[in-house]
Design an enzyme around this catalytic site. Structure first.
Site, PDB file in Angstrom:
ATOM      1  N   SER A 104      -3.001 -44.894 -26.795  1.00 39.50           N
ATOM      2  CA  SER A 104      -2.527 -43.355 -26.615  1.00 39.50           C
ATOM      3  C   SER A 104      -3.156 -42.516 -27.762  1.00 39.50           C
ATOM      4  CB  SER A 104      -0.978 -43.206 -26.767  1.00 39.50           C
ATOM      5  OG  SER A 104      -0.513 -41.845 -26.420  1.00 39.50           O
ATOM      6  N   GLY A 105      -3.739 -41.274 -27.167  1.00 38.41           N
ATOM      7  CA  GLY A 105      -4.435 -40.456 -27.987  1.00 38.41           C
ATOM      8  C   GLY A 105      -6.116 -40.772 -28.425  1.00 38.41           C
ATOM      9  N   THR A 109      -7.993 -39.242 -21.718  1.00 36.29           N
ATOM     10  CA  THR A 109      -7.958 -38.341 -20.602  1.00 36.29           C
ATOM     11  C   THR A 109      -9.297 -37.418 -20.819  1.00 36.29           C
ATOM     12  OG1 THR A 109      -5.625 -38.504 -20.531  1.00 36.29           O
ATOM     13  CG2 THR A 109      -6.394 -36.398 -19.827  1.00 36.29           C
ATOM     14  N   ASN A 156       0.155 -37.814 -29.583  1.00 36.11           N
ATOM     15  CA  ASN A 156      -1.003 -37.055 -28.883  1.00 36.11           C
ATOM     16  C   ASN A 156      -0.307 -35.796 -28.392  1.00 36.11           C
ATOM     17  OD1 ASN A 156      -2.911 -36.127 -26.946  1.00 36.11           O
ATOM     18  ND2 ASN A 156      -3.294 -38.055 -25.836  1.00 36.11           N
ATOM     19  N   SER A 159      -0.433 -36.103 -24.161  1.00 35.26           N
ATOM     20  CA  SER A 159      -0.207 -37.509 -23.852  1.00 35.26           C
ATOM     21  C   SER A 159       0.174 -37.669 -22.385  1.00 35.26           C
ATOM     22  CB  SER A 159       0.933 -38.347 -24.635  1.00 35.26           C
ATOM     23  OG  SER A 159       0.710 -39.741 -24.239  1.00 35.26           O
ATOM     24  N   SER A 160      -0.768 -38.264 -21.590  1.00 37.30           N
ATOM     25  CA  SER A 160      -0.625 -38.711 -20.259  1.00 37.30           C
ATOM     26  C   SER A 160       0.787 -39.556 -20.149  1.00 37.30           C
ATOM     27  CB  SER A 160      -1.670 -39.333 -19.661  1.00 37.30           C
ATOM     28  OG  SER A 160      -2.957 -38.828 -20.155  1.00 37.30           O
ATOM     29  N   GLY A 386      -2.244 -45.076 -22.288  1.00 37.00           N
ATOM     30  CA  GLY A 386      -2.618 -45.969 -23.440  1.00 37.00           C
ATOM     31  C   GLY A 386      -1.501 -46.878 -23.996  1.00 37.00           C
ATOM     32  N   GLU A 388       1.020 -48.100 -26.316  1.00 37.42           N
ATOM     33  CA  GLU A 388       1.672 -47.494 -27.404  1.00 37.42           C
ATOM     34  C   GLU A 388       2.976 -48.198 -27.895  1.00 37.42           C
ATOM     35  OE1 GLU A 388       2.253 -43.705 -25.402  1.00 37.42           O
ATOM     36  OE2 GLU A 388       4.056 -44.365 -24.227  1.00 37.42           O
TER      37      GLU A 388
END
Ligand SMILES: Nc1ncnc2c1ncn2[C@@H]1O[C@H](COP(=O)(O)OP(=O)(O)O)[C@@H](O)[C@H]1O
Ligand SMILES: [Mg+2]
Length: 1025
Positions: A104-105, A109, A156, A159-160, A386, A388
């Site tokens: 993540s981050g 994306t 993030n 973050s998605s 991602g 996490e």
């Protein structure tokens, strides 16, 4: 093996490292990061390090540099990988996908957006409107999806919180013609709860901070996020997110994509409803559960367009069917709270899925027919949440991390395992490179009966009170021996694990401690039917459409729905299958630090990622391996034109030999290996060079084919023309023949016809025979005339000749030529029967004297004399002379004018001998008027014209001028002499040598035509009426 980059920036491809060791790898990665080179290759894999700062490397100019280039021609870049995927799709008609992974981050994306931008920028050079529309939709949809699916987390700011796999469909020309988005498990628990430092989905804050006051008022909400329980945790967090501006951008995007006004309003209403739901509190009065802030219920009712009591009932009661009976069971406050939260989560999830499906409706490929347009190919871009690790990791993190295990497995399968297996299979000398295979962790989660999901589902199926602890116990018994699973019960000394609450998974990317709290509920994912019916019965059609199952009646038994874990597992398995069916390209994102710093390269953090992503193994396999492999027939098919041994077909024993021959010929033998069924090419440079040579030859082949084809076309056209010509000729012949046949048929009995075919209608001739038809008609006319005249007596013949002559001279210039009656010529006897005897006497006398053969014409006339007086006379015209006679003196001849020069003069009237002797007396012409009068002027050579008007005719007023003119002309013609005939008014003449004119004038009260003198000559007054 990227070039064009100086070594001060480190090695552009990790394959070029002198030693493949973690130290060298990390040193190169760090050096490049510090020098602002965030991308590095491992062969065709891009390793990307999040720069945490705006990089000036995505502009139009950079796009141009990468467009159509081979991977190693330019410094490493996302664009190069996007172009490679695009080229593979276009050149080889292959579906490709770009898998972006990383925690993540790490920048997944962002990378996916740049890739989309690049593809949009390099396609549709012809600016086709439909393609532009599709591209615009694809780009715009991102903004909407991020607003509703992304949130600020501790890792993030954007973050998605859902997985996204987007297929872009291309037509045979390589232009995008549509797309499809698959979304995966939205982290909906975020709607009702966020950890410290995190926010709910952007959409809520955007609405509060960006919506105009009027909208907020209509939704009954206020600007301050702190006023709403569901989002107040993250309400006052500082970040660089500009919610207000984003609200407008998203609203615009929704409009552009094609959301209707009603739809957009409904979206806002749902967001507002969720916020209000969060503020609902329940209390008890005795044994009755009630809503404490009932005002909110009417607000919610208004926003949902339902009935107020229904809202309240759905929140406080649950309708249960027991056999045939339906009873309403009151919630406890706890149940009411659970129901409210479930409703909020479900509404948001539905909203999100509905947005995705609306976008899909709009970008879906339309009117594509593979038969006409060729195969439509696809590039898929996967940007999924991602890996996490949070402070508190729950069911969602478990799913997310499982998803990342699956993707890592795919990477291992495709990049590390399959490749090595293939070398072995193909008999290529190969030293196996070891790597960690995470299949064991994947199995730990998804295996049937034993896997964590299976244990969870089993726990959920149990009737009675099932708790999360029961589930944990289940895990402990089933997985006690698993190397990647542990819990406090299994390792009692581990203080980082809480009894009856935590379990730990040793993921490929690190250890994660999960808390089982909420697993059961989240997996069951129950939403009371009452809510579904409530929303289905809304009068807002958009909202209603999101809840189709609300139409089921309570007694209708429905199957137990699949659990969240099973749904997610299934969607992951099908995603991986889908990816595996395509040619994959990888972007491996690395997060350099946890503080979003553009400067910090946390060595240990990065090393960890490099390790678990298996990048070092990737380098090893890549270095020892081959960039490209193709089966021999396929290779030949593509490159056979570059060698004379293989073009157009080789005569070697096998394709393998042919490929060897070809590659030896090009001097690439050292860079390839020959497997059993495939040829392996080590460096991309060789492949590129082959491609180049091929491109060059293809041009020639195309020219050759064009030449041959043009010739063929020309010949075909020529043959067609010839055929057309033949047909044309045959047709023309046919038309001509049938015309002639038809003429023959119609005129067959022409001889026996009464009118000799005058009445027969001529058939229409074909164009070419128009002149022929004229000729035919004239032949017929002549023949017809001939049949008419051939039976005539000599007398009749003369008359016909005269009539023809008269007609020729006067036709159209004088009315009434008297053609219809018989032309008798010698009229005096008929007109003056009383004196006929004397006339006959004089006539025979003259015949004797002048030896004329026949009388052409005779008639009484009125005449002007020398003294301008008019007197009655008669004229007699024979074939030799014109005589003027006096009827009162027994037709004594008074003047005789030869019609033309005579050599022998037999009779000379007194006093004219001199003139006669000189031969000047003779008739040179005639003048008549265009009118109906009977005036005629005989012009003589001595300029003593004879001006007369025929009169005393029987029947009266018979018109004889036509006959006079015709008879004289015909006679002159038979004598081969010329007679001038004028038709004029006034008539010019000479009297006694003087020029004068004769005018015809109608006069009332004039009983007979008569002459009078005028200034310029004479007037013939005729009876006028
Ligand atoms: N290529 C890049 N250039 C500049 N900033 C980036 C880039 N990639 C990522 N970032 C920064 O990192 C943040 C997180 O990236 P994101 O793509 O959302 O991560 P992920 O999707 O992997 O969780 C972005 O909001 C952005 O600020
Ligand atoms: Mg993301």
């Amino acid at each position: 093996m990227a070039e064009h980059e100086s070594l001060e920036f480190g090695k552009a491809d990790f394959v070029l490292l002198d030693n493949v060791s973690m130290e060298e790898f990390m040193a190169n990665l760090k050096l490049r990061f510090e020098k602002g080179r965030i991308y590095t290759y491992i062969g065709e894999v891009v390793v990307s390090v999040n720069p945490y700062r705006a990089m000036n490397i995505y502009g139009r100019d950079v796009i141009e540099q990468y467009k159509g280039r081979e991977l190693y021609e330019r410094p490493p870049h996302l664009f190069a990988i996007a172009d490679a995927a695009y080229k593979a799709m276009k050149r080889r008609n292959k579906d490709t996908c770009i898998v972006i992974s990383g925690e993540s981050g790490a920048g997944k994306t962002e990378a996916s957006k740049y890739i989309m931008q690049y593809i949009a920028a390099i396609t549709n050079p012809n600016q086709r409107a439909e393609v532009e529309r599709v591209k615009n939709m694809l780009l715009k949809s991102n903004c909407v999806l991020e607003a509703f699916g992304n949130a600020k987390t501790n890792r993030n700011d954007n973050s998605s919180r859902f997985g996204k796999y987007m297929d872009i469909n291309f037509d045979f020309k390589g232009d995008p013609i549509g797309g499809h988005i698959n979304n995966y498990l939205l982290e909906k628990s975020r709607v009702i709860f966020q950890q410290e430092g995190e926010r709910s989905f952007h959409s809520f804050y955007q609405l509060l901070r960006g919506a105009p006051d009027s909208l907020l008022r209509s939704l009954h909400i206020q600007k301050d996020p702190k006023a709403y329980n569901f989002i107040k945790v993250g309400g006052q967090l500082k970040s660089c997110i500009n919610d207000g501006a984003d609200f407008k951008a998203v609203a615009d995007a929704m409009k552009v994509i094609g959301f209707t006004g009603d739809e957009i309003q409904t979206v806002y209403k749902i967001l507002a409803t969720i916020l209000h739901l969060g503020n609902l509190t329940f209390g008890v009065d005795g044994d009755v559960t009630l809503i404490e802030n009932t005002k909110l219920v009417s607000v919610i009712r208004e926003l949902l367009s339902t009935k107020e009591e229904n809202v309240e009932k759905a929140l406080l009661y649950r309708t249960v069917a027991t056999g045939r009976d339906v009873i309403e069971k009151q919630h406890t406050t706890q149940e009411a709270n659970y129901g409210r939260d479930a409703l909020a989560k479900a509404m948001y999830e539905r909203l999100f899925c509905w947005i995705v499906s609306r976008i899909n409706d709009i970008i879906e490929v339309r009117n594509y027919d593979a038969k006409i347009h060729g195969k439509n190919t696809v590039i898929g871009v996967l940007d999924i949440y991602g890996f996490e690790i949070f402070q508190n990791n729950s069911f969602e993190q478990f799913c997310i991390n499982y998803c990342n295990e699956k993707l890592q497995q795919l990477f291992i399968q495709l990049v590390l395992k399959q490749e090595q297996d293939e070398y072995q299979r193909e008999g290529i000398p190969w030293k196996h490179i070891d790597y960690f295979n995470n299949q064991i962790i994947v199995d730990l989660v998804e295996q049937q009966h034993k896997g964590i999901f299976a244990v969870l589902d089993e726990a959920c199926m149990n009737v009675g009170k099932v708790t999360d602890e029961v589930f944990l116990q289940g895990l402990n018994t089933k997985l006690a021996k698993h190397a990647h699973y542990t819990s406090r019960k299994l390792s009692p000394t581990d203080k980082s694990l809480e009894f009856d609450r935590d379990f730990r998974i040793r993921h490929y990317a690190g250890d994660v401690v999960y808390s089982v709290v909420g697993f059961i509920d989240k997996n069951k994912d129950t939403l009371f039917q009452d809510f579904k019916r409530l929303l289905y019965n809304s009068s807002n059609s958009v909202l209603k459409a999101m809840w189709p199952e609300g139409k089921l009646r309570i007694t209708e038994v429905t199957k137990r729905p699949l659990t969240a874990a099973t749904l997610f597992k299934n969607s992951m398995i099908s995603l991986v299958e889908n990816l595996a069916s395509k040619e994959p390209y990888y972007v491996r994102c690395i997060k350099p630090n946890d503080v979003k710093s553009p400067l910090l390269f946390e060595h240990e953090r990065c090393r960890h990622q490099v390790e678990y992503l298996g990048l070092l193994e990737n380098v090893r396999v890549r270095r020892a391996g081959f960039a490209n492999r193709q089966t021999y027939p396929r290779f030949l098919q593509r490159y056979k034109m570059i060698s004379e041994f293989t073009w157009p077909n080789h005569d070697l024993p096998s394709d393998k030999d042919a490929v060897k021959r070809l590659l030896q010929g090009c001097g690439f033998d050292h860079d390839v290996a020959y497997g059993k069924t495939k040829v392996f090419i080590r460096t991309p440079r060789t492949l590129f060079s082959l491609e180049e040579q091929r491109a060059e030859m293809v041009q020639r082949i195309v020219l050759f084919l064009q030449k041959v084809w043009r010739g063929t076309i020309a010949r075909m056209r020529y043959r067609r023309m010839r055929a057309a010509l033949t047909i044309l000729q045959a047709y023309r012949r046919y038309k001509v023949k049938s015309y002639i046949r038809e003429v023959n048929r119609r005129f067959k009995n022409v001889r026996s016809m009464k009118d000799h075919g005058r009445h027969v209608k001529w058939p229409t001739p074909p164009k070419v025979l128009r002149r022929f038809e004229e000729a035919l008609k004239s032949i017929h006319s002549r023949w017809w005339a001939w049949t008419l005249i051939k039976g005539l007596s000599p007398e009749e013949t003369l008359q016909v000749r005269a009539k023809v002559a008269g007609l020729e001279a006067l036709k159209g210039q004088r009315a009434d030529l008297g053609l219809q009656r018989a032309w008798e010529g010698n009229y005096l006897k008929r007109d003056s029967p009383d004196t006929a005897a004397s006339f006959t006497l004089v006539s025979s006398d003259l015949q004797r004297k002048d030896k004329f053969m026949r009388v052409l014409f005779s008639c009484n006339v009125r005449k002007i004399n020398r003294f301008h007086k008019s007197e009655n006379r008669a004229v007699l015209i024979t074939d030799r002379h014109l005589y003027k006679m006096d009827p009162l003196k027994q037709y004594k001849p008074m003047k005789s004018i030869p019609l033309y020069n005579e050599t022998v003069l037999s009779w000379i009237p007194s006093g004219r001998a001199d003139q006669l002797m000189s031969g000047v007396i003779q008739v040179t012409g005639l003048s008549v008027s265009p009118g109906k009068d009977q005036l005629v002027v005989f012009h003589t050579k001595d300029s003593r014209d004879l001006v007369v008007c025929l009169q005393d005719m029987v029947p009266a007023n018979e018109s004889r001028i036509g006959e006079l003119v015709g008879t004289l002309l015909s006679h002159f013609k038979s004598e081969k002499r010329k007679l001038q005939v004028n038709i004029a008014s006034p008539i010019q003449c000479s009297m006694n040598g003087r020029k004068c004119t004769v005018i015809v004038e109608p006069k009332i009260n004039q009983s007979q035509p008569d002459f009078t003198k005028s200034r310029s000559g004479y007037i013939l007054a005729v009876p006028g009426n």
